[in-house]
Scaffold this motif. Structure first.
Motif, PDB file in Angstrom:
ATOM      1  N   LYS A 140      -7.029  59.913  70.709  1.00  0.00           N
ATOM      2  CA  LYS A 140      -6.422  60.887  69.795  1.00  0.00           C
ATOM      3  C   LYS A 140      -5.658  61.964  70.556  1.00  0.00           C
ATOM      4  O   LYS A 140      -4.908  62.736  69.958  1.00  0.00           O
ATOM      5  N   SER A 164     -10.182  49.725  63.945  1.00  0.00           N
ATOM      6  CA  SER A 164      -8.955  50.416  64.328  1.00  0.00           C
ATOM      7  C   SER A 164      -8.516  51.398  63.254  1.00  0.00           C
ATOM      8  O   SER A 164      -8.139  52.541  63.545  1.00  0.00           O
ATOM      9  N   HIS A 169      -9.134  50.522  73.260  1.00  0.00           N
ATOM     10  CA  HIS A 169      -8.179  51.011  72.271  1.00  0.00           C
ATOM     11  C   HIS A 169      -6.786  51.116  72.883  1.00  0.00           C
ATOM     12  O   HIS A 169      -6.640  51.489  74.054  1.00  0.00           O
ATOM     13  N   LEU A 225     -15.954  60.245  68.382  1.00  0.00           N
ATOM     14  CA  LEU A 225     -15.423  60.182  67.030  1.00  0.00           C
ATOM     15  C   LEU A 225     -16.259  61.010  66.053  1.00  0.00           C
ATOM     16  O   LEU A 225     -15.824  61.269  64.921  1.00  0.00           O
ATOM     17  N   LEU A 276     -10.959  54.373  63.196  1.00  0.00           N
ATOM     18  CA  LEU A 276     -10.846  55.249  64.365  1.00  0.00           C
ATOM     19  C   LEU A 276      -9.474  55.917  64.476  1.00  0.00           C
ATOM     20  O   LEU A 276      -9.333  56.947  65.125  1.00  0.00           O
ATOM     21  N   THR A 315      -7.572  48.060  68.283  1.00  0.00           N
ATOM     22  CA  THR A 315      -8.904  48.125  68.890  1.00  0.00           C
ATOM     23  C   THR A 315      -9.426  46.714  69.088  1.00  0.00           C
ATOM     24  O   THR A 315      -9.355  45.890  68.175  1.00  0.00           O
ATOM     25  N   TYR A 365     -20.417  51.061  64.075  1.00  0.00           N
ATOM     26  CA  TYR A 365     -19.394  51.819  63.360  1.00  0.00           C
ATOM     27  C   TYR A 365     -19.771  52.013  61.890  1.00  0.00           C
ATOM     28  O   TYR A 365     -19.454  53.042  61.276  1.00  0.00           O
ATOM     29  N   THR A 367      -6.666  54.186  65.688  1.00  0.00           N
ATOM     30  CA  THR A 367      -5.963  53.634  66.855  1.00  0.00           C
ATOM     31  C   THR A 367      -4.882  52.672  66.383  1.00  0.00           C
ATOM     32  O   THR A 367      -4.884  52.218  65.239  1.00  0.00           O
TER      33      THR A 367
END
Length: 466
Positions: free
Chosen positions: A198, A63, A222, A188, A66, A71, A257, A68
């Motif tokens: 976003k 999270s 998310h 991303l 990213l 997540t 990730y 957010t």
């Protein structure tokens, strides 16, 4: 008879290169000995449905990375996220606005919750869907007083809608926006469209396995802002996901990730450069065309995913089914999807770029042997079915099977959809139109997989018994 494992190993050694999901492209990385990390909720390994330790830390880390507000890792694919998101955002019997080109999982949620769907239709880009019109969404919200909107962006073909404007419209009318971004987990990365979260979407579902180097069935959901009841969402996630979540899958999300953090943008830059050259070389043939940013600015297309290779065959007599077969049998490339008008190939940062170049060379070679000849049918059939019953009402009625050719005016008793991608042509409770029958017949003649046909000889379909 070979076992399933033996069959899979045999296929993996066939030399056929995957221009399709999953995004790891069979590069095992740290998952070559999966049995060594196949655990259950033993001491120290946390619990996905009540995370307090390493799983909470991994999701919080994702999270933060990213950007957010929250997540969640998912092990039952984006389908579980779609079901959970809609359950958390609706009451039984609510009106809900959904994109008519949404995945079947959205319709399953509508059916389970006895929701009353109001459809927003995407605009059209020739033979596939464009984006959604914010002004049309505003009209539908005012007419229906719906408090939940569900759309798909990006589409299977890579089309991205104007999420920011759709969010503004939804919020102005007291609704939340759920975005099925199953095909956008890689957004991303530098060079790709902005992720829906976003752009302000309230809930965004992404299939990590589709376009990032993660194992099949991995996904994330998310949350942004305070309009989402996170407690309801977490309860729904627990409902729709297995009580024995795979640690292999969760570790795969975490590792994907990690790969993105360490080298994702560099790999993305190299991939996009390779794809730019592929597009230029193929399009220079003047016969086969690979779509790109030229789509942006019209038909609701706000942005476009250049990671998708959508091969347009409208200037030739070659069908997508034929091209897919040639690529497989002669050139050893398996693509993601094909229909009469185009073929979809998928790429990711895990691709062997030399193989992507070879794929482009194969397309050029095939194009050189073709004549320019415009197809008669280069537009989508306009299928907008009249609704008689909600999906929930329809599935609880008695059905019978009739030949497709005799079904005009009858009410559908089951879904009919092309697979992939799993978008319904007709939903239970909708009146079967002549255009629908033509679209199904055309798809069957093209060799597409059509689900919901109960009798392959007569094209029998289920309708509500009169």
């Amino acid at each position: 008879m070979k076992s399933l494992k033996e069959k899979l190993i045999e296929y993996s050694k066939s030399g056929i290169y995957p221009m399709h999901m999953p995004g790891h492209k069979r590069n095992a990385g740290s998952f070559s000995d999966v049995e060594k990390i196949d655990f259950t909720e033993v001491e120290g390994l946390d619990n996905l449905h009540d995370p307090e330790g390493i799983l909470k830390e991994s999701m919080d880390d994702a999270s933060k990375f990213l950007g957010t507000d929250k997540t969640y890792f998912m092990v039952n694919g984006s389908t579980s996220g779609v079901l959970a998101a809609i359950q958390s955002a609706t009451e039984i019997g609510d009106n809900i606005i959904i994109g008519r080109n949404c995945h079947k999982s959205v319709y399953n949620a509508v059916e389970i919750r006895n929701l009353k769907p109001i459809y927003i239709y995407p605009e059209s880009v020739g033979v596939f869907d464009g984006g959604y019109n914010p002004e049309e969404l505003e009209t539908l919200l005012k007419e229906s007083a719906a408090k939940t909107v569900v759309i798909t962006s990006p589409t299977y073909e890579g089309v991205v809608s104007n999420i920011k404007e759709l969010v503004k419209v939804a919020h102005k009318n007291g609704a939340i926006l759920i975005v099925d971004s199953a095909h956008g987990a890689h957004f991303l990365l530098d060079g790709f469209p902005n992720p829906a979260y976003k752009e302000g979407a309230d809930i965004v579902i992404e299939s990590v396995h589709k376009t990032l180097p993660a194992l099949t069935q991995t996904a994330v959901i998310h949350v942004m802002g305070d309009r989402v009841d996170k407690e309801k969402l977490e309860r729904a996630l627990s409902t729709y996901q297995t009580s024995s979540p795979s640690y292999i899958f969760m570790a795969s999300i975490d590792e994907s990730y990690k790969i993105v953090r360490e080298a994702g943008d560099q790999k993305a830059e190299e991939l996009l450069k390779t794809l730019e050259e592929l597009r230029a070389n193929v399009n220079n043939t003047g016969k086969i065309f690979v779509h790109g940013k030229e789509l942006v600015g019209a038909n609701g297309v706000y942005d476009y995913d250049l990671g998708k290779i959508v091969i347009d065959l409208s200037k030739t007599d070659l069908t997508g089914i034929e091209l897919q077969k040639t690529l497989r049998e002669k050139y050893k490339f398996e693509t993601e999807m094909a229909n009469n008008q185009y073929v979809i190939a998928m790429t990711s940062i895990a691709d062997d770029l030399e193989k992507v170049k070879e794929f482009g060379e194969a397309l050029v070679e095939i194009a050189e042997g073709l004549e320019v000849s415009s197809k008669e049918d280069t537009e989508q059939t306009d299928v907008k079915n009249e609704v008689k019953y909600s999906p929930y009402e329809a599935i609880n009625k008695e059905v019978e099977v009739v030949d497709l050719k005799d079904a005009k005016g009858r009410v559908a008793g089951d879904y009919i959809y092309k697979y992939p991608p799993g978008i319904p042509l007709v939903v239970p409770g909708e009146i079967i139109s002549e255009n629908l029958i033509k679209e199904v017949e055309k798809s069957l003649e093209s060799g597409l997989q059509i689900k919901g046909i109960t009798d392959k000889i007569t094209s029998g379909i289920k309708v509500i018994k009169e």
